[in-house]
Design an enzyme around this catalytic site. Structure first.
Site, short mmCIF file in Angstrom:
data_model
loop_
_atom_site.label_atom_id
_atom_site.label_comp_id
_atom_site.label_asym_id
_atom_site.label_seq_id
_atom_site.Cartn_x
_atom_site.Cartn_y
_atom_site.Cartn_z
CG ASP A 1 7.08 8.57 0.37
OD1 ASP A 1 6.29 9.34 0.25
OD2 ASP A 1 7.90 8.64 0.93
CG HIS B 1 10.88 6.22 3.83
ND1 HIS B 1 10.38 7.29 3.56
CD2 HIS B 1 12.11 6.65 3.39
CE1 HIS B 1 10.99 8.33 3.43
NE2 HIS B 1 12.15 7.66 3.11
CB SER C 1 2.36 7.05 3.26
OG SER C 1 3.42 7.48 3.70
CG ASP D 1 6.26 7.69 5.84
OD1 ASP D 1 7.37 7.16 5.53
OD2 ASP D 1 5.95 8.02 5.83
CG HIS E 1 5.58 3.99 2.39
ND1 HIS E 1 6.49 4.09 1.56
CD2 HIS E 1 5.72 5.05 2.80
CE1 HIS E 1 8.05 4.66 2.02
NE2 HIS E 1 7.05 6.02 3.17
CG MET F 1 9.46 10.78 9.93
SD MET F 1 8.30 11.69 9.39
CE MET F 1 7.55 11.22 8.19
CG MET G 1 12.04 11.47 -0.20
SD MET G 1 11.35 10.44 0.42
CE MET G 1 9.92 11.98 1.05
CG MET H 1 12.79 10.36 6.30
SD MET H 1 10.65 10.47 5.87
CE MET H 1 10.00 9.19 5.94
C1 DX5 Z 1 7.28 12.02 3.70
C2 DX5 Z 1 6.73 10.35 3.87
C3 DX5 Z 1 5.91 10.33 2.94
C4 DX5 Z 1 5.03 11.18 3.62
C5 DX5 Z 1 3.73 11.51 1.89
O1 DX5 Z 1 8.66 12.18 4.92
O2 DX5 Z 1 8.29 9.74 3.66
O3 DX5 Z 1 5.66 8.92 2.81
O4 DX5 Z 1 3.37 10.03 4.21
O5 DX5 Z 1 2.13 11.73 2.45
P1 DX5 Z 1 1.87 13.10 1.78
O6 DX5 Z 1 1.53 11.44 0.51
O7 DX5 Z 1 0.85 13.12 1.60
O8 DX5 Z 1 2.62 13.54 0.88
ZN ZN Z 2 7.82 7.52 3.09
#
Ligand code: DX5
Ligand code: ZN
Length: 221
Positions: free
Chosen positions: A177, A68, A10, A37, A35, A39, A139, A70
């Site tokens: 995740d 992903h 990620s 993320d 992956h 946001m 999650m 969010m």
């Molecule tokens: C958090 C993300 C994850 C994040 C996980 O909201 O969706 O993908 O990168 O990071 P770690 O592995 O550090 O918890």
């Molecule tokens: Zn994620």
């Protein structure tokens, strides 16, 4: 879903100045997905990255880009993410009022459709949509930040989801995740996960990306 466990580094925890290099290194080291993320500062308190980064990464790896989202109102953005090169688009069920329609429209873009559940969202919330999705993401931390600790009750949720998928004979991916480490990864796989999204444990590891990926691969094989 049977077969080899997939590792999905990620990039939230990557060094963004060296993002291309780090993604190339993760690719060479045997990653299965990248992956990404996204946001928006509304669905989650943090703001991360978006469409231009997906487009910039597309030519840097042959791996599927596992995006992903969010974000609130994901339906407004899925076609742009697909056009930018996303291979899997995962939306949060908590952010969607017309999930069935959205899953259908993601698939019409020739992209795999995933759904994600926050830690407090029960599995019953998604039972009806499972036959229509390619991936379900559990999650195991509250979404928004890398480097948080794995919520222990997630293991039971993963096991119950695995049973639900097996009972329904649904061959879809079960991604987990948040807070995954070398130590807890084997238990997460044993509970039924087949895709692990791993951020800080890969990109912040003192052993470096390649060696850490190898350690993870051994730990889950
Ligand atoms: C958090 C993300 C994850 C994040 C996980 O909201 O969706 O993908 O990168 O990071 P770690 O592995 O550090 O918890
Ligand atoms: Zn994620």
């Amino acid at each position: 879903m049977k077969g080899k466990v997939k590792l999905a580094p990620s990039i939230l925890s990557a060094d963004f100045v060296r993002l291309g290099e780090q993604v190339a290194e993760a690719t060479r080291a045997g990653a299965d997905y990248i992956h990404i993320d996204v946001m928006d500062g509304h669905f989650v308190p943090n703001i991360s990255i978006g469409i231009p980064i997906v487009a910039s990464l597309r030519p840097r790896t042959n791996l599927p880009l596992d995006v992903h989202l969010m974000i609130q109102h994901p339906e407004q953005y899925v076609s742009q993410f697909a056009d930018s090169g996303a291979d899997i688009i995962t939306v949060h069920v908590e952010a969607c009022s017309s999930l069935h329609r959205l899953i259908h429209s993601i698939k019409e873009l020739n992209v795999k459709a995933g759904i994600a559940l926050n830690p407090a969202t029960p599995l019953t919330y998604v039972e009806e949509i499972l036959p229509y999705v390619d991936l379900i993401l559990i999650m195991s931390v509250e979404p928004g930040y890398g480097g948080q600790s794995f919520i222990p009750s997630s293991l039971d949720k993963i096991s119950r989801l695995r049973k639900m998928l097996d009972n329904k004979k649904l061959n879809i991916e079960l991604e987990v995740d948040g807070g995954i480490t070398i130590d807890n990864a084997p238990g997460i796989v044993k509970a039924g996960a087949n895709v692990l999204a791993i951020g800080s444990s890969i990109f912040n590891a003192k052993e470096g990306i390649s060696q850490t990926m190898q350690i993870f691969r051994k730990a889950v094989s």
